[in-house]
Each structure stands twice: as C-alpha cells, then as structure tokens.
Design a protein around this motif. Structure first.
Motif, short mmCIF file in Angstrom:
data_model
loop_
_atom_site.label_atom_id
_atom_site.label_comp_id
_atom_site.label_asym_id
_atom_site.label_seq_id
_atom_site.Cartn_x
_atom_site.Cartn_y
_atom_site.Cartn_z
N GLY A 1 0.86 -1.17 -0.06
CA GLY A 1 -0.02 0.14 0.13
C GLY A 1 0.72 1.35 -0.17
N GLY A 2 1.88 1.30 -0.82
CA GLY A 2 2.68 2.44 -0.85
C GLY A 2 3.70 2.66 0.14
N ALA A 3 3.94 1.55 1.04
CA ALA A 3 4.82 1.81 2.19
C ALA A 3 6.40 1.38 1.49
CB ALA A 3 4.64 0.59 3.32
N PRO A 4 7.35 2.00 1.99
CA PRO A 4 8.44 1.70 1.36
C PRO A 4 9.08 0.16 1.63
CG PRO A 4 8.97 2.96 3.32
CD PRO A 4 7.36 2.92 3.05
N GLU A 5 9.80 -0.49 0.83
CA GLU A 5 10.29 -1.71 1.05
C GLU A 5 11.24 -1.59 2.25
OE1 GLU A 5 13.44 -4.97 -1.20
OE2 GLU A 5 12.73 -3.29 -2.38
N TYR A 6 10.94 -2.85 2.90
CA TYR A 6 11.60 -3.00 4.35
C TYR A 6 11.87 -4.56 4.50
CZ TYR A 6 12.67 -2.20 9.13
OH TYR A 6 13.45 -2.24 10.49
N VAL A 7 13.21 -4.78 5.16
CA VAL A 7 13.36 -6.16 5.25
C VAL A 7 14.15 -6.11 6.86
CG1 VAL A 7 15.23 -7.95 4.58
CG2 VAL A 7 14.28 -6.37 2.78
N GLU A 8 13.52 -7.16 7.09
CA GLU A 8 14.15 -7.50 8.86
C GLU A 8 15.22 -8.51 8.82
OE1 GLU A 8 11.58 -7.64 12.22
OE2 GLU A 8 10.18 -6.75 11.06
N LEU A 9 16.16 -8.28 9.36
CA LEU A 9 17.28 -9.13 9.69
C LEU A 9 16.89 -9.97 11.13
CD1 LEU A 9 20.13 -7.16 8.43
CD2 LEU A 9 18.89 -8.98 6.94
N GLU A 10 16.92 -11.34 11.05
CA GLU A 10 16.93 -12.00 12.40
C GLU A 10 18.05 -12.89 12.70
OE1 GLU A 10 13.11 -14.08 11.95
OE2 GLU A 10 12.03 -12.25 11.89
N VAL A 11 18.13 -13.05 14.07
CA VAL A 11 18.95 -14.06 14.65
C VAL A 11 18.26 -14.79 15.56
CG1 VAL A 11 21.24 -14.34 16.10
CG2 VAL A 11 21.22 -12.50 14.25
N GLY A 12 18.24 -15.96 15.32
CA GLY A 12 17.47 -17.01 16.33
C GLY A 12 16.19 -16.75 16.44
N GLY A 13 15.39 -16.20 15.18
CA GLY A 13 13.77 -15.74 15.35
C GLY A 13 13.63 -14.36 15.90
N GLN A 14 14.73 -13.73 16.27
CA GLN A 14 14.72 -12.37 16.85
C GLN A 14 15.08 -11.34 16.03
OE1 GLN A 14 13.18 -11.28 19.90
NE2 GLN A 14 12.64 -13.40 20.28
N SER A 15 14.24 -10.34 15.70
CA SER A 15 14.56 -9.13 14.87
C SER A 15 15.68 -8.45 15.41
CB SER A 15 13.23 -8.41 14.73
OG SER A 15 13.63 -7.37 13.67
N VAL A 16 16.85 -8.16 14.62
CA VAL A 16 17.90 -7.47 15.18
C VAL A 16 18.51 -6.27 14.33
CG1 VAL A 16 18.90 -9.46 16.45
CG2 VAL A 16 19.61 -8.97 14.13
N ALA A 17 17.73 -6.28 13.17
CA ALA A 17 18.13 -5.01 12.19
C ALA A 17 17.11 -4.97 11.10
CB ALA A 17 19.68 -5.23 11.67
N GLY A 18 16.94 -3.87 10.42
CA GLY A 18 16.19 -3.69 9.23
C GLY A 18 16.72 -2.69 8.27
N MET A 19 16.49 -3.09 7.05
CA MET A 19 17.02 -2.22 6.01
C MET A 19 16.00 -1.92 4.98
SD MET A 19 20.40 -4.12 5.15
CE MET A 19 19.86 -5.31 3.93
N MET A 20 16.09 -0.62 4.55
CA MET A 20 15.20 -0.08 3.61
C MET A 20 15.96 1.03 2.60
SD MET A 20 12.83 2.62 5.90
CE MET A 20 12.83 3.79 5.17
N PRO A 21 15.32 1.36 1.52
CA PRO A 21 16.05 2.23 0.64
C PRO A 21 15.74 3.72 1.59
CG PRO A 21 14.40 1.05 -0.68
CD PRO A 21 14.17 0.77 0.98
N MET A 22 16.95 4.52 0.98
CA MET A 22 17.10 5.77 1.47
C MET A 22 16.06 6.69 1.43
SD MET A 22 19.34 7.67 3.45
CE MET A 22 20.82 7.06 3.32
N PRO A 23 15.21 6.90 2.15
CA PRO A 23 13.85 7.81 2.03
C PRO A 23 14.15 9.22 0.87
CG PRO A 23 13.87 7.21 4.13
CD PRO A 23 15.27 6.94 3.64
N GLU A 24 13.32 9.31 0.31
CA GLU A 24 13.55 10.59 -0.83
C GLU A 24 13.91 12.12 0.11
OE1 GLU A 24 10.39 11.10 -3.68
OE2 GLU A 24 10.54 8.91 -4.20
N MET A 25 13.28 12.08 1.01
CA MET A 25 13.44 13.49 1.94
C MET A 25 14.91 13.50 2.21
SD MET A 25 11.58 12.70 5.49
CE MET A 25 11.46 10.92 6.19
N VAL A 26 15.70 12.44 2.31
CA VAL A 26 17.01 12.51 2.86
C VAL A 26 17.83 13.24 1.85
CG1 VAL A 26 19.08 11.38 3.44
CG2 VAL A 26 16.80 10.53 4.39
N PRO A 27 18.96 14.25 1.96
CA PRO A 27 19.53 14.85 0.96
C PRO A 27 20.41 13.93 0.27
CG PRO A 27 19.56 16.22 3.01
CD PRO A 27 18.81 14.86 3.19
#
Length: 90
Positions: A1-27
């Motif tokens: 629904g228009g939300a940016p792509e987001y990927v969660e990284l997990e270790v042992g089933g626990q979320s430890v990090a997430g990644m997404m493309p740089m938002p357009e508002m960032v210079p």
C-alpha cells in the motif's frame, strides 16, 4: 500500500536489524547509514526528555505498523530513534 520496501534481519528468530532504501526526503549527499533504535515505554515522553537534554526532533513521533517511533539528532549531530513497540511485534 505505498509503504517503502523494508527487510528485517533475524538471529534465532529475533529481529535484530532492518534495512530499507534511503527515503526521498534525505539529501543526496547523505551516505547510507545504520540508525540505532532504542525501545522505550512511551515514545512521546522519550522524545520530550531527549529534547530537554538537547536533542532535536527530526521526524515524528508517528505510528507505524510495529509501534510509535521518532527520529532525533543529539547535540553532536548523531541520529537515533526511539520506538514503543506494539504488543506482539518483534
């Protein structure tokens, strides 16, 4: 629904990090970076306390699928986020 792509990284089933493309508002001159999130009991109270200690609000507070969060910058320019996770989110 228009939300940016987001990927969660997990270790042992626990979320430890997430990644997404740089938002357009960032210079364009801002390089890719990691943003540290601190889990808090109350997002708005944490923002108010951080601002009282010299931080500047960059974005939010706002509701997202996993909770309520805000992005801040400390008095040295280091960026960080605070988040109040919704029950059951990981």
């Amino acid at each position: 629904g228009g939300a940016p792509e987001y990927v969660e990284l997990e270790v042992g089933g626990q979320s430890v990090a997430g990644m997404m493309p740089m938002p357009e508002m960032v210079p364009a001159e801002v390089p890719p970076y990691w943003l540290v999130y601190f889990n808090v009991d109350d997002c708005d109270a944490a923002v108010a306390k951080a601002e009282g200690l010299g931080a500047s609000l960059v974005a939010g507070p706002m509701e997202v699928q996993v909770g309520r969060f805000a992005v801040l910058s400390d008095d040295q320019g280091a960026m960080f986020a605070v988040i109040k996770m919704v029950e059951g989110a990981h």
